[in-house]
Design an enzyme around this catalytic site. Sequence first.
Site, PDB file in Angstrom:
ATOM      1  N   ASP A 150      -6.134  13.156 -25.816  1.00 46.59           N
ATOM      2  CA  ASP A 150      -6.237  11.774 -25.365  1.00 46.59           C
ATOM      3  C   ASP A 150      -5.654  10.905 -26.478  1.00 46.59           C
ATOM      4  O   ASP A 150      -6.315  10.646 -27.483  1.00 46.59           O
ATOM      5  CB  ASP A 150      -7.702  11.417 -25.086  1.00 46.59           C
ATOM      6  CG  ASP A 150      -7.878   9.954 -24.694  1.00 46.59           C
ATOM      7  OD1 ASP A 150      -6.926   9.172 -24.859  1.00 46.59           O
ATOM      8  OD2 ASP A 150      -8.980   9.597 -24.223  1.00 46.59           O
TER       9      ASP A 150
ATOM     10  N   THR B  55      -3.613   5.684 -22.382  1.00 45.45           N
ATOM     11  CA  THR B  55      -3.580   4.358 -21.776  1.00 45.45           C
ATOM     12  C   THR B  55      -2.188   3.786 -22.032  1.00 45.45           C
ATOM     13  O   THR B  55      -1.432   4.290 -22.863  1.00 45.45           O
ATOM     14  CB  THR B  55      -4.622   3.408 -22.401  1.00 45.45           C
ATOM     15  OG1 THR B  55      -4.378   3.321 -23.802  1.00 45.45           O
ATOM     16  CG2 THR B  55      -6.034   3.896 -22.150  1.00 45.45           C
TER      17      THR B  55
ATOM     18  N   TYR C 159       0.840  -1.199   0.000  1.00 45.96           N
ATOM     19  CA  TYR C 159       0.000   0.000   0.000  1.00 45.96           C
ATOM     20  C   TYR C 159       0.873   1.246   0.000  1.00 45.96           C
ATOM     21  O   TYR C 159       1.832   1.321   0.758  1.00 45.96           O
ATOM     22  CB  TYR C 159      -0.912   0.022   1.243  1.00 45.96           C
ATOM     23  CG  TYR C 159      -2.358  -0.031   0.834  1.00 45.96           C
ATOM     24  CD1 TYR C 159      -2.944   1.048   0.169  1.00 45.96           C
ATOM     25  CD2 TYR C 159      -3.126  -1.173   1.064  1.00 45.96           C
ATOM     26  CE1 TYR C 159      -4.258   0.981  -0.255  1.00 45.96           C
ATOM     27  CE2 TYR C 159      -4.442  -1.228   0.643  1.00 45.96           C
ATOM     28  CZ  TYR C 159      -5.004  -0.146  -0.024  1.00 45.96           C
ATOM     29  OH  TYR C 159      -6.285  -0.207  -0.452  1.00 45.96           O
TER      30      TYR C 159
ATOM     31  N   ARG D  18      -2.115  -2.916 -18.281  1.00 43.79           N
ATOM     32  CA  ARG D  18      -3.324  -2.092 -18.301  1.00 43.79           C
ATOM     33  C   ARG D  18      -3.124  -0.921 -17.339  1.00 43.79           C
ATOM     34  O   ARG D  18      -2.647  -1.106 -16.212  1.00 43.79           O
ATOM     35  CB  ARG D  18      -4.552  -2.900 -17.885  1.00 43.79           C
ATOM     36  CG  ARG D  18      -4.744  -4.169 -18.672  1.00 43.79           C
ATOM     37  CD  ARG D  18      -6.160  -4.667 -18.592  1.00 43.79           C
ATOM     38  NE  ARG D  18      -7.000  -3.905 -19.490  1.00 43.79           N
ATOM     39  CZ  ARG D  18      -7.088  -4.132 -20.799  1.00 43.79           C
ATOM     40  NH1 ARG D  18      -6.389  -5.095 -21.360  1.00 43.79           N
ATOM     41  NH2 ARG D  18      -7.871  -3.405 -21.553  1.00 43.79           N
TER      42      ARG D  18
ATOM     43  N   LYS E 139      -2.159  -0.275 -24.935  1.00 43.24           N
ATOM     44  CA  LYS E 139      -2.485  -0.402 -26.356  1.00 43.24           C
ATOM     45  C   LYS E 139      -1.181  -0.388 -27.170  1.00 43.24           C
ATOM     46  O   LYS E 139      -0.385  -1.289 -27.006  1.00 43.24           O
ATOM     47  CB  LYS E 139      -3.481   0.684 -26.741  1.00 43.24           C
ATOM     48  CG  LYS E 139      -4.797   0.542 -25.935  1.00 43.24           C
ATOM     49  CD  LYS E 139      -5.832   1.600 -26.231  1.00 43.24           C
ATOM     50  CE  LYS E 139      -7.016   1.450 -25.272  1.00 43.24           C
ATOM     51  NZ  LYS E 139      -8.011   2.511 -25.433  1.00 43.24           N
TER      52      LYS E 139
ATOM     53  N   GLU F 106      -0.538   4.815  -0.683  1.00 42.06           N
ATOM     54  CA  GLU F 106      -1.328   6.019  -0.987  1.00 42.06           C
ATOM     55  C   GLU F 106      -0.454   7.256  -0.878  1.00 42.06           C
ATOM     56  O   GLU F 106       0.303   7.409   0.084  1.00 42.06           O
ATOM     57  CB  GLU F 106      -2.519   6.123  -0.030  1.00 42.06           C
ATOM     58  CG  GLU F 106      -3.621   5.148  -0.392  1.00 42.06           C
ATOM     59  CD  GLU F 106      -4.825   5.262   0.528  1.00 42.06           C
ATOM     60  OE1 GLU F 106      -4.743   5.936   1.567  1.00 42.06           O
ATOM     61  OE2 GLU F 106      -5.853   4.659   0.188  1.00 42.06           O
TER      62      GLU F 106
HETATM   63  C1  LIG Z   1      -9.112   2.977 -24.547  1.00 39.16           C
HETATM   64  C2  LIG Z   1      -9.428   4.401 -24.435  1.00 39.16           C
HETATM   65  C3  LIG Z   1      -9.819   4.980 -23.213  1.00 39.16           C
HETATM   66  C4  LIG Z   1     -10.163   4.172 -21.992  1.00 39.16           C
HETATM   67  O1  LIG Z   1      -9.243   3.336 -21.494  1.00 39.16           O
HETATM   68  P1  LIG Z   1      -9.652   2.204 -20.436  1.00 39.16           P
HETATM   69  O2  LIG Z   1      -8.340   1.785 -19.913  1.00 39.16           O
HETATM   70  O3  LIG Z   1     -10.382   1.144 -21.199  1.00 39.16           O
HETATM   71  O4  LIG Z   1     -10.511   2.834 -19.391  1.00 39.16           O
HETATM   72  C5  LIG Z   1      -9.998   6.342 -23.166  1.00 39.16           C
HETATM   73  N1  LIG Z   1      -9.839   7.101 -24.260  1.00 39.16           N
HETATM   74  C6  LIG Z   1      -9.516   6.582 -25.453  1.00 39.16           C
HETATM   75  C7  LIG Z   1      -9.356   7.477 -26.632  1.00 39.16           C
HETATM   76  C8  LIG Z   1      -9.306   5.207 -25.594  1.00 39.16           C
HETATM   77  O5  LIG Z   1      -8.993   4.703 -26.776  1.00 39.16           O
END
Ligand SMILES: *Cc1c(COP(=O)(O)O)cnc(C)c1O
Length: 448
Positions: free
Chosen positions: A198, A224, A53, A233, A227, A55
Amino acid sequence: MKKASLRKVDIEITKLILAEEKRQQDCLIMIPSENYSSRAVREALGSVFTDKYSEGYPGKRYYQGNQVVDKMERLCIERAEKLFGVAHANVQPHSGCEGNLAILSAVCRPGDPILSQHLYMGGHLSMGQTASITSKFYRPYYYGLTKDGDINWPELESQAKKYKPKIIFCGGTGFTRVFNFARFARIADEVGAYFVADISHIPGLVVGGAHPSPKNYAHLIMTTTHKTLRGPRGAMILVTRKGLKKDPELANKIDKAVFPGLQGGPHNNNIAALCVALKEAATREFKVYARQIVKNSQALAKELIKDDFTLVGGGSANHMIWIDLTNKGLDGWTVAWAGDAAGLICNRQTVPFDARSPYYPSGLRLGTPAVTTRGMKEKEMVLVAHWLNDIVEYLRKFDLGDIGSRDKEKDQLARKIFKQKVFKDSHLSGIRSKIKKLCWKFPVQSIN
Ligand SMILES: *Cc1c(COP(=O)(O)O)cnc(C)c1O
């Protein structure tokens, strides 16, 4: 404590892991948001960091015993800041949705207007879509895409001027062109909005030099990590120098929004694994990988166009191919399920100005990050296009029964029967064997 292996403790989950390994080996993973993480990343992910932990942030924890975790998180932050060329990184968001929510709560008050790409035009839930909690806390407005898959700039500009959003988001899950970050920035600066990029789908392309970086244009970058970056993740929020110029307190506000605002204890094992992924992404090999993703995507697009597929955006400038199946007379649901049965895993998605419903849309999305990780190149993409075309042509002659019927019950029943049929279909299983054969030439074990 006796150290027993997973196999001894839980044979059921062991078998399921092996089955998933086999599925990932035997199929073409063509979902644009998926990838194969390396063995090194997963070793860190399965490490003892999961037990701690912590925080707070390095040097400011609410728990004792964080000397090692502090070093680990600092290293991760350092690598992220260096790789993306930003002033500050928060590596704690548990996922992309939480990352965006943290950004919203850091710079907006409840009820503030925000502007993002519309869900039905490739936008993502987490930036103010109706089904997301973000639409209840904030006042969302949207911009769409043009018929040829570009941002609808006049719409974006007029929405921005009319509603004076606090944030203008760029990014979604449907976009096949290169983002013009400079143009987003001009509009955001003009109306005094924060520009948030994003880049969840394309961080690997950005750090690999296969897509421009938003670092000089955006105030904040959210991405993220699982990907194209090929990490565990999770997500990161990056504060740019431009962001700090607009608000010197921005980094602080982001950190506070993530913890204690939104989350509790950081997932230290994820952060350790991210740290490894960032090291891998800084290598020369990763640059080659990122460029190959785009080359493969373009090769696949070119081949599909030869087979008379309609692509949103007319091709692909990134990792993603977005097919409008309207001219094939099929919906994305049908093709995606037949693809699943044939071992070609992709997903359905609405296309701009879709005449069908979001659950049974006209579109299909394919992506090349995962197959490129396996080592596949342009030559293999020709085969992928060929198989997809084979599946589509086969379905056009297939008895779809009442699929598409106005009678909802009939449609549902027909779809249920269809799903059972495709998994027993000999033509589709024939394709599946061929795909499996190709997949074995590119063993996942070699990267794992
Ligand atoms: C995948 C994605 C997210 C969300 O990611 P999670 O880890 O699934 O919550 C947010 N914005 C965009 C553009 C994405 O492609």
